[in-house]
Scaffold this active site. Structure first.
Site: not given
Ligand code: NAP
Length: 244
Positions: A152, A156
């Protein structure tokens, strides 16, 4: 009309979701951000898109009456806050966040007594097809050397990935004595690659999935949100959503 809210609109997946909703011609009903500096701003403009006429909130309780289902790909702690709120207000949820510990996963299970939710570490159709193949393969090759290798992007947070753990769970559900090893790479910008090796004497089976674009996860999450429309409270997986 489906009224969808997105948590964490500024994240990698949050942005992919906003784009995929637009492609699917589903109106964004509400959206949250973490940073106070983004609060009150138009979500489209925040993401350098045309205006969406929905202002970002930092607390989803402010817009709780505006949506029916929340799509949440954020962090375990944020997801749990959203879970409590949605449970209290009878809102459905699609949860893609990974890295939840056992206690946190138990809270998701418990909330599903009151609300319908889809919880899946990987919302792509291809990965869910692979999960079925892994179960079949493990029934015959459960005693072979089984290794899951995943890669990844460097940002991540969790390792092994939620998908790799789910793959191991599927293998063990078909072959209870199977031993599964993990190798995780955190490199570059890859949205996600998984290969499961079943290494035997003289031959090896490999089941691989490569994601080239995180839109596949966003599209899957939107499919799950639509699928939830007529569902009673319960804990559902992506495999059920796609009818596997
Ligand atoms: N299930 C699936 O198919 C799949 C696919 C891809 C990813 N994922 C998972 O999805 C999650 C996010 O991945 P990502 O790559 O998008 O990560 P990311 O870019 O770090 O995004 C997470 C977002 O959540 C925000 N956040 C954190 N606390 C919050 C709150 N209390 N209220 C509102 N927003 C909040 C963060 O804000 P800030 O930027 O301001 O900190 C950030 O923008 C991870 O756990 C990843 O493993 C799952």
């Amino acid at each position: 009309v489906l009224k969808v809210a997105v948590a964490g609109c500024q994240g990698r997946m949050g942005q992919a979701l906003i784009y995929a909703l637009k492609e699917a011609q589903i109106t964004l009903a509400a959206g949250s951000v973490r940073k106070a500096s983004a609060k009150g701003q138009d979500i489209g403009k925040l993401l350098n898109l045309p205006a969406l006429f929905v202002n970002a909130v930092t607390d989803l309780s402010e817009v709780i009456d505006d949506f029916d289902v929340l799509i949440d790909f954020t962090t375990p702690s944020a997801t749990l806050l959203h879970l409590a709120l949605c449970r209290q207000h009878q809102k459905k949820m699609v949860i893609g966040t990974t890295g939840l510990n056992q206690q946190q996963q138990a809270l998701v299970q418990s909330a599903s007594q009151d609300i319908a939710l889809v919880f899946s570490p990987n919302m792509s159709i291809g990965v869910n097809v692979c999960l079925g193949l892994l179960q079949k393969t493990a029934k015959v090759l459960g005693e072979s050397d089984i290794e899951i290798i995943e890669a990844h992007h460097r940002q991540k947070q969790d390792a092994p990935s939620g998908t790799a753990l789910k793959m191991a769970e599927c293998i063990k559900s078909a072959a209870t004595t199977a031993k599964v090893g993990f190798s995780s790479l955190r490199v570059g910008d890859t949205p996600g690659e998984h290969t499961v090796l079943f290494a035997c004497q003289g031959e090896r089976v490999e089941i691989s999935h490569r994601a080239f674009d995180r839109q596949i996860f966003a599209k899957g999450a939107i499919l799950a949100a639509k699928w939830l429309t007529d569902k009673a409270p319960g804990f559902y997986t992506m495999q059920e959503v796609i009818g596997l």
